[in-house]
Design an enzyme around this catalytic site. Structure first.
Site, short mmCIF file in Angstrom:
data_model
loop_
_atom_site.label_atom_id
_atom_site.label_comp_id
_atom_site.label_asym_id
_atom_site.label_seq_id
_atom_site.Cartn_x
_atom_site.Cartn_y
_atom_site.Cartn_z
N GLN A 287 -10.22 7.10 -10.89
CA GLN A 287 -10.99 6.00 -11.52
C GLN A 287 -10.65 4.65 -10.91
OE1 GLN A 287 -9.97 7.50 -15.72
NE2 GLN A 287 -12.02 6.66 -16.01
N CYS B 186 -15.49 7.04 -21.85
CA CYS B 186 -14.87 7.06 -20.52
C CYS B 186 -14.96 5.65 -19.94
CB CYS B 186 -15.61 8.05 -19.61
SG CYS B 186 -14.90 8.16 -17.96
N LEU B 187 -13.85 5.18 -19.40
CA LEU B 187 -13.86 3.81 -18.86
C LEU B 187 -14.75 3.72 -17.62
CD1 LEU B 187 -10.07 2.95 -19.34
CD2 LEU B 187 -12.01 2.25 -20.77
N HIS C 272 -9.37 15.54 -20.76
CA HIS C 272 -10.35 14.62 -20.17
C HIS C 272 -9.81 14.05 -18.85
CE1 HIS C 272 -13.31 11.09 -20.71
NE2 HIS C 272 -12.49 10.65 -19.77
N GLU C 273 -8.52 13.66 -18.86
CA GLU C 273 -7.94 13.04 -17.65
C GLU C 273 -7.75 14.07 -16.53
OE1 GLU C 273 -8.09 10.00 -17.63
OE2 GLU C 273 -8.22 9.67 -19.78
N HIS D 120 -10.86 14.61 -14.70
CA HIS D 120 -11.12 13.58 -13.67
C HIS D 120 -10.52 14.00 -12.33
CE1 HIS D 120 -13.14 10.16 -15.48
NE2 HIS D 120 -12.30 10.10 -16.50
N GLY E 113 -6.41 6.41 -21.84
CA GLY E 113 -6.04 7.21 -20.68
C GLY E 113 -6.69 6.64 -19.43
#
Ligand code: K1U
Ligand code: ZN
Length: 175
Positions: A51, A95-96, A137-138, A141, A46
């Site tokens: 981000q 998480c990226l 999660h997204e 963000h 994702g």
């Protein structure tokens, strides 16, 4: 399509609430394509627009992990959780924007989400398993929330210190 740099925590842009998209333009479609390429390259399942430094409500996902299975890229503009199950699920999240750090987070096991697709059409779907974890999660963000915000303060501080060190090292390598 191009791969965009992913912001690393701590960064003030990862703490801001994002603005709704006012119609799906060609520029936003290009951003979505870039985000999918960036997500597959990372690799990740994702990615949310903040981000890559864009404070608009856009996420992309593909939670198909089985080798050889067909990819299932999804692009969601203005995603909104409409319903959450009472049943919860715990998943070890990453998480990226917080590389190589993982922690268990408990979230609703199933969610119904509405969004606009690439053509601006209204969509609704129920997500479960990893898809449910990932979409929550997204969307977090987009509200300036990271998975470490669910952890105890000490653990969160420890991870944040590691990220400050990582960013310092990366900046030194670049110089
Ligand atoms: O939003 C992000 O930072 C992407 C993140 C999404 C996510 C992972 C786990 C639980 C919830 C949401 C990632 O993709 S981290 C990388 C990752 O999970 C992964 C990478 C390669 C293969 C499989 C998974
Ligand atoms: Zn993340």
């Amino acid at each position: 399509m191009s791969i965009r740099p992913i912001l690393i925590h701590p960064d003030p842009r990862l703490k801001k609430a994002c603005a709704p998209v006012e119609g799906v333009s060609d520029d936003l479609r290009k951003l979505a394509e870039d985000m999918l390429e960036t997500m597959y390259d990372a690799p990740g399942i994702g990615l949310a627009a903040p981000q890559v430094g864009v404070l608009q409500r856009l996420i992309v996902m593909d939670c198909v992990k089985e080798e050889g299975a067909d990819p299932q890229p999804m692009v969601l503009f203005n995603p909104k959780v409409q319903w959450t199950s009472e049943a919860l699920n715990t998943y070890e999240e990453g998480c990226l924007s917080i590389p190589e750090q993982y922690a268990e987070v408990e979230r609703p096991a199933e969610v119904t989400v509405t969004w606009l697709d690439m053509h601006g059409a209204a969509c609704e779907a129920k997500f479960d398993k990893l898809w449910a974890t990932c979409v929550q999660h997204e969307i977090d963000h987009l509200d300036g929330k990271l998975f470490i915000d669910y952890l105890k303060p000490l653990k969160r501080q420890l991870i944040t210190r590691k990220m400050v060190k990582l960013k310092r090292e990366r900046a030194r390598e670049k110089a």
